[in-house]
Design an enzyme around this catalytic site. Structure first.
Site, PDB file in Angstrom:
ATOM      1  N   CYS A 222      59.951  31.754  21.813  1.00 26.77           N
ATOM      2  CA  CYS A 222      60.885  32.735  22.372  1.00 26.77           C
ATOM      3  C   CYS A 222      62.233  32.047  22.532  1.00 26.77           C
ATOM      4  O   CYS A 222      62.285  30.882  22.935  1.00 26.77           O
ATOM      5  CB  CYS A 222      60.353  33.221  23.720  1.00 26.77           C
ATOM      6  N   GLU A 256      58.542  31.910  15.820  1.00 30.70           N
ATOM      7  CA  GLU A 256      57.432  32.863  15.874  1.00 30.70           C
ATOM      8  C   GLU A 256      57.932  34.264  15.542  1.00 30.70           C
ATOM      9  O   GLU A 256      59.013  34.667  15.961  1.00 30.70           O
ATOM     10  CB  GLU A 256      56.804  32.829  17.272  1.00 30.70           C
TER      11      GLU A 256
END
Length: 366
Positions: A222, A256
């Site tokens: 993140c 990600e």
């Protein structure tokens, strides 16, 4: 009832996010509308999208739209995405959240919530917040400082050792990230926080989190730059730092998926600029290059390299072989960008070794 619905529709067309909490008006309108009316609204939205595609595309307008209203693909009917916090006082800045964040329900009834910019504790009452500020002794993120230059510092925080602080950081960041789902299980993650230094302490600029052991080899789980620091080059520094850590580990890194809207824009720009600089260097030396060589030189995965080359239309198929070409317009565009003064991190200043974790320290440690 019909007049309320019309007014809310007019407000939805304006993309500004203000302290009055216009998303709450959207929620009441969606609750009043019947399913048939909701279908009509979706049909109208599709027609508007088609009209926008027919018009000219402006990158600046799209970025501004993303900054002020979040994801363009969001569905206002989804309750989970409706903003529940109207305004946040964070240090000297007033922040207006873009998305829902799971703060305690009582805070959604407050006009303003107050967040300590050092320990990230949150308060609905200003008196209680001021009392806390007099007692709070923390002046920097509660971790090891692993990088410092004249501009920024980076701190490494273990989610298992600093659970409360990392959970508060996740709650804060969720207000500006659409795809974020992690709030409480912070133990399997490391947090790398970028901060600017003043005589008052180290102020959080942005951060990225990283799994201690990623099965897919992701180097970022993140990533976020706080709104008051966006459009100032800090996102590039966060991305560069994540790849510098991957280079020290001797691994290829990739963020990600899925990326948020602003995250995808930032990564695409970072990838394209670094790949173009590397290829121009090979071209000047008249050397041959492969995708694997680009990947190892930049610590990027081959998939990210290929996708970037295809997006930039630099990969062509010629005489039964794949070749990489550099269009003249990209070279001219890159030369103009180099004239701008942009800060970069100095890899030699990183004081860090890849941490080694036992099985118990990677997860919950009750």
């Amino acid at each position: 009832m019909s007049s309320e619905f019309v007014e809310s529709q007019q407000q939805r067309q304006t993309s500004s996010v203000g302290p009055d909490g216009d998303s709450q008006t959207q929620a009441s309108a969606d609750a009043i509308a019947t399913p048939a009316a909701a279908d009509d609204l979706e049909a109208d939205d599709k027609e508007d999208d088609i009209k926008k595609e027919e018009g000219e595309f402006s990158r600046e307008e799209e970025i501004e739209k993303l900054r002020t209203s979040g994801s363009m693909t969001q569905n206002p009917a989804e309750i989970s995405r409706i903003r529940n916090i109207s305004k946040v006082q964070f240090g000297r800045n007033d922040l207006f959240p873009w998305y829902f964040s799971p703060y305690p329900e009582v805070f959604s009834q407050e006009d303003v919530i107050f967040i300590c910019e050092f320990c990230l504790s949150y308060y609905g009452d200003e008196v209680a917040f001021l009392r806390h500020r007099k007692k709070c002794t923390l002046q920097h993120p509660p971790g090891n400082e692993i990088y410092r230059d004249d501009y920024v510092s980076f701190f490494e925080i273990d989610g298992r050792r600093q659970r409360t602080w990392c959970r508060n950081l996740c709650l804060l960041s969720k207000m500006f990230l659409d795809h974020k789902t992690l709030y409480y299980d912070v133990d399997p993650f490391l947090f790398y926080v970028m901060a600017s230094r003043t005589d008052k302490g180290c102020h959080i600029v942005g951060y990225f989190s990283k799994e201690k052991e990623s099965a897919d080899g992701y180097n970022v789980a993140c990533i976020l730059t706080l709104p008051q620091y966006q459009r100032k080059g800090y996102g590039r520094l966060l991305i560069q730092f994540s790849y510098e850590l991957s280079r020290i580990e001797g691994k290829l890194g990739s963020p990600e998926k899925p990326l948020s809207d602003l995250g995808l824009l930032s990564y695409r720009q970072y990838w394209s600029e670094n790949i173009l600089d590397l290829l121009m260097g090979y071209n000047e030396r008249d050397d041959k290059v492969t995708i694997e060589a680009i990947s190892s030189a930049l610590a990027m995965t081959t998939q990210d390299v290929e996708h970037t080359l295809q997006a930039m239309k630099m990969q062509v198929y010629h005489k039964s072989d794949h070749k990489i070409v550099i269009p003249d317009n990209l070279i001219q565009q890159r030369e103009k960008q180099k004239l701008k003064v942009r800060r970069v991190l100095e890899p030699g200043r990183i004081q860090w070794k890849p941490p080694i974790f036992t099985a118990s320290s990677r997860t919950w440690g009750w």
